[in-house]
Design a protein around this motif. Sequence first.
Motif, PDB file in Angstrom:
ATOM      1  N   ASP A  60      42.011  21.643  -7.500  1.00  0.00           N
ATOM      2  CA  ASP A  60      40.886  21.017  -8.188  1.00  0.00           C
ATOM      3  C   ASP A  60      39.558  21.676  -7.814  1.00  0.00           C
ATOM      4  O   ASP A  60      38.581  21.565  -8.547  1.00  0.00           O
ATOM      5  CB  ASP A  60      40.811  19.522  -7.864  1.00  0.00           C
ATOM      6  CG  ASP A  60      41.941  18.739  -8.512  1.00  0.00           C
ATOM      7  OD1 ASP A  60      42.322  19.072  -9.654  1.00  0.00           O
ATOM      8  OD2 ASP A  60      42.434  17.798  -7.877  1.00  0.00           O
ATOM      9  N   HIS A 112      33.867  12.593  -3.582  1.00  0.00           N
ATOM     10  CA  HIS A 112      34.719  11.660  -4.325  1.00  0.00           C
ATOM     11  C   HIS A 112      36.073  11.519  -3.641  1.00  0.00           C
ATOM     12  O   HIS A 112      36.539  10.409  -3.387  1.00  0.00           O
ATOM     13  CB  HIS A 112      34.900  12.154  -5.769  1.00  0.00           C
ATOM     14  CG  HIS A 112      35.904  11.388  -6.550  1.00  0.00           C
ATOM     15  ND1 HIS A 112      35.648  10.133  -7.068  1.00  0.00           N
ATOM     16  CD2 HIS A 112      37.186  11.692  -6.894  1.00  0.00           C
ATOM     17  CE1 HIS A 112      36.726   9.703  -7.699  1.00  0.00           C
ATOM     18  NE2 HIS A 112      37.667  10.623  -7.607  1.00  0.00           N
ATOM     19  N   LYS A 113      36.692  12.651  -3.311  1.00  0.00           N
ATOM     20  CA  LYS A 113      38.027  12.625  -2.708  1.00  0.00           C
ATOM     21  C   LYS A 113      38.021  11.968  -1.332  1.00  0.00           C
ATOM     22  O   LYS A 113      38.984  11.318  -0.954  1.00  0.00           O
ATOM     23  CB  LYS A 113      38.579  14.048  -2.596  1.00  0.00           C
ATOM     24  CG  LYS A 113      38.951  14.638  -3.952  1.00  0.00           C
ATOM     25  CD  LYS A 113      39.601  15.971  -3.790  1.00  0.00           C
ATOM     26  CE  LYS A 113      40.980  15.715  -3.224  1.00  0.00           C
ATOM     27  NZ  LYS A 113      41.803  16.886  -3.112  1.00  0.00           N
ATOM     28  N   ASP A 137      30.373  11.879 -19.042  1.00  0.00           N
ATOM     29  CA  ASP A 137      31.351  12.974 -19.077  1.00  0.00           C
ATOM     30  C   ASP A 137      31.621  13.518 -17.672  1.00  0.00           C
ATOM     31  O   ASP A 137      32.770  13.827 -17.331  1.00  0.00           O
ATOM     32  CB  ASP A 137      30.873  14.105 -19.988  1.00  0.00           C
ATOM     33  CG  ASP A 137      30.958  13.750 -21.463  1.00  0.00           C
ATOM     34  OD1 ASP A 137      31.752  12.843 -21.815  1.00  0.00           O
ATOM     35  OD2 ASP A 137      30.222  14.356 -22.256  1.00  0.00           O
ATOM     36  N   LYS A 139      31.263  11.862 -14.827  1.00  0.00           N
ATOM     37  CA  LYS A 139      32.004  10.838 -14.085  1.00  0.00           C
ATOM     38  C   LYS A 139      33.470  10.810 -14.500  1.00  0.00           C
ATOM     39  O   LYS A 139      34.354  10.627 -13.657  1.00  0.00           O
ATOM     40  CB  LYS A 139      31.349   9.464 -14.272  1.00  0.00           C
ATOM     41  CG  LYS A 139      30.046   9.339 -13.517  1.00  0.00           C
ATOM     42  CD  LYS A 139      29.374   8.013 -13.756  1.00  0.00           C
ATOM     43  CE  LYS A 139      28.032   7.974 -13.053  1.00  0.00           C
ATOM     44  NZ  LYS A 139      27.270   6.766 -13.319  1.00  0.00           N
ATOM     45  N   ILE A 140      33.734  11.022 -15.772  1.00  0.00           N
ATOM     46  CA  ILE A 140      35.131  11.078 -16.248  1.00  0.00           C
ATOM     47  C   ILE A 140      35.858  12.232 -15.570  1.00  0.00           C
ATOM     48  O   ILE A 140      37.007  12.083 -15.139  1.00  0.00           O
ATOM     49  CB  ILE A 140      35.175  11.199 -17.792  1.00  0.00           C
ATOM     50  CG1 ILE A 140      34.781   9.864 -18.431  1.00  0.00           C
ATOM     51  CG2 ILE A 140      36.556  11.643 -18.265  1.00  0.00           C
ATOM     52  CD1 ILE A 140      34.546   9.935 -19.930  1.00  0.00           C
ATOM     53  N   GLN A 141      35.196  13.389 -15.456  1.00  0.00           N
ATOM     54  CA  GLN A 141      35.812  14.541 -14.777  1.00  0.00           C
ATOM     55  C   GLN A 141      36.187  14.187 -13.345  1.00  0.00           C
ATOM     56  O   GLN A 141      37.283  14.485 -12.883  1.00  0.00           O
ATOM     57  CB  GLN A 141      34.868  15.746 -14.776  1.00  0.00           C
ATOM     58  CG  GLN A 141      34.799  16.479 -16.082  1.00  0.00           C
ATOM     59  CD  GLN A 141      33.982  17.753 -15.948  1.00  0.00           C
ATOM     60  OE1 GLN A 141      33.934  18.371 -14.898  1.00  0.00           O
ATOM     61  NE2 GLN A 141      33.344  18.145 -17.037  1.00  0.00           N
ATOM     62  N   ASN A 143      36.539  11.143 -11.953  1.00  0.00           N
ATOM     63  CA  ASN A 143      37.454  10.016 -11.817  1.00  0.00           C
ATOM     64  C   ASN A 143      38.890  10.343 -12.194  1.00  0.00           C
ATOM     65  O   ASN A 143      39.788   9.543 -11.948  1.00  0.00           O
ATOM     66  CB  ASN A 143      36.930   8.808 -12.594  1.00  0.00           C
ATOM     67  CG  ASN A 143      35.696   8.229 -11.934  1.00  0.00           C
ATOM     68  OD1 ASN A 143      35.540   8.302 -10.718  1.00  0.00           O
ATOM     69  ND2 ASN A 143      34.818   7.662 -12.727  1.00  0.00           N
ATOM     70  N   LYS A 144      39.139  11.537 -12.746  1.00  0.00           N
ATOM     71  CA  LYS A 144      40.507  11.989 -12.993  1.00  0.00           C
ATOM     72  C   LYS A 144      41.199  12.377 -11.680  1.00  0.00           C
ATOM     73  O   LYS A 144      42.414  12.470 -11.623  1.00  0.00           O
ATOM     74  CB  LYS A 144      40.511  13.208 -13.931  1.00  0.00           C
ATOM     75  CG  LYS A 144      40.141  12.906 -15.350  1.00  0.00           C
ATOM     76  CD  LYS A 144      40.154  14.189 -16.165  1.00  0.00           C
ATOM     77  CE  LYS A 144      39.683  13.952 -17.586  1.00  0.00           C
ATOM     78  NZ  LYS A 144      39.618  15.211 -18.355  1.00  0.00           N
ATOM     79  N   ILE A 145      40.388  12.601 -10.659  1.00  0.00           N
ATOM     80  CA  ILE A 145      40.888  13.073  -9.365  1.00  0.00           C
ATOM     81  C   ILE A 145      41.153  11.880  -8.458  1.00  0.00           C
ATOM     82  O   ILE A 145      40.298  11.019  -8.278  1.00  0.00           O
ATOM     83  CB  ILE A 145      39.857  14.019  -8.693  1.00  0.00           C
ATOM     84  CG1 ILE A 145      39.441  15.140  -9.641  1.00  0.00           C
ATOM     85  CG2 ILE A 145      40.389  14.539  -7.371  1.00  0.00           C
ATOM     86  CD1 ILE A 145      40.532  16.071 -10.081  1.00  0.00           C
ATOM     87  N   GLN A 146      42.330  11.865  -7.850  1.00  0.00           N
ATOM     88  CA  GLN A 146      42.715  10.781  -6.943  1.00  0.00           C
ATOM     89  C   GLN A 146      42.035  10.957  -5.588  1.00  0.00           C
ATOM     90  O   GLN A 146      42.171  12.002  -4.964  1.00  0.00           O
ATOM     91  CB  GLN A 146      44.242  10.797  -6.764  1.00  0.00           C
ATOM     92  CG  GLN A 146      44.767   9.693  -5.896  1.00  0.00           C
ATOM     93  CD  GLN A 146      44.653   8.330  -6.564  1.00  0.00           C
ATOM     94  OE1 GLN A 146      44.733   8.207  -7.765  1.00  0.00           O
ATOM     95  NE2 GLN A 146      44.446   7.308  -5.761  1.00  0.00           N
TER      96      GLN A 146
END
Length: 172
Positions: A60, A112-113, A137, A139-141, A143-146
């Motif tokens: 990522d 984020h991670k 957009d 934030k969507i990118q 929030n796809k990451i766990q």
Amino acid sequence: MELIKVADYNNWQGIFEAIHEPIMHPKYFDHKTGVTAWCSGACVLIPVDIYQRIKGFDEDFFLYCEDVDLSWRVKAAGHQCFTCANALFFHYAMDRQDKELEIWKSAALLAHKWRSATFKQNAFQKWKQYIDLSDEDLKIQLNKIQPHSITDVEKAKPEFKHGLYFSKPMWR
């Protein structure tokens, strides 16, 4: 050879970095033990069993912070990060295009991670300055990451209070 000596001394129970030349990372390391908060991926020795256990570098990330993430996953797995003061290598990285964009994008992803809401917001704001996408957009990118588990965060003890150093600085 110096990296191997340090790895042998520590029973290959960690990851081991050489010092960058002409400009070394300003992050702190203990001069007696070599222990540091994270290892630079530009010149790092990683035992195969540790690399496989943590599943290597996270795809990522494109260019920045991937080594910090890897190092913190090593720490979450119960190992240390070491700087080998006697191992030097040349690493010139001054003429990279879009450096600021990639740094802040990766910093936002790292925060984020590793669940640092404050640093994530700061990095997010800096990232936005370099890209023409809406807040939603971006934030969507992200929030796809766990994110990593709370347990891994507690074990790794990620460092965000010193900004992009991700460590207490050696000097200022």
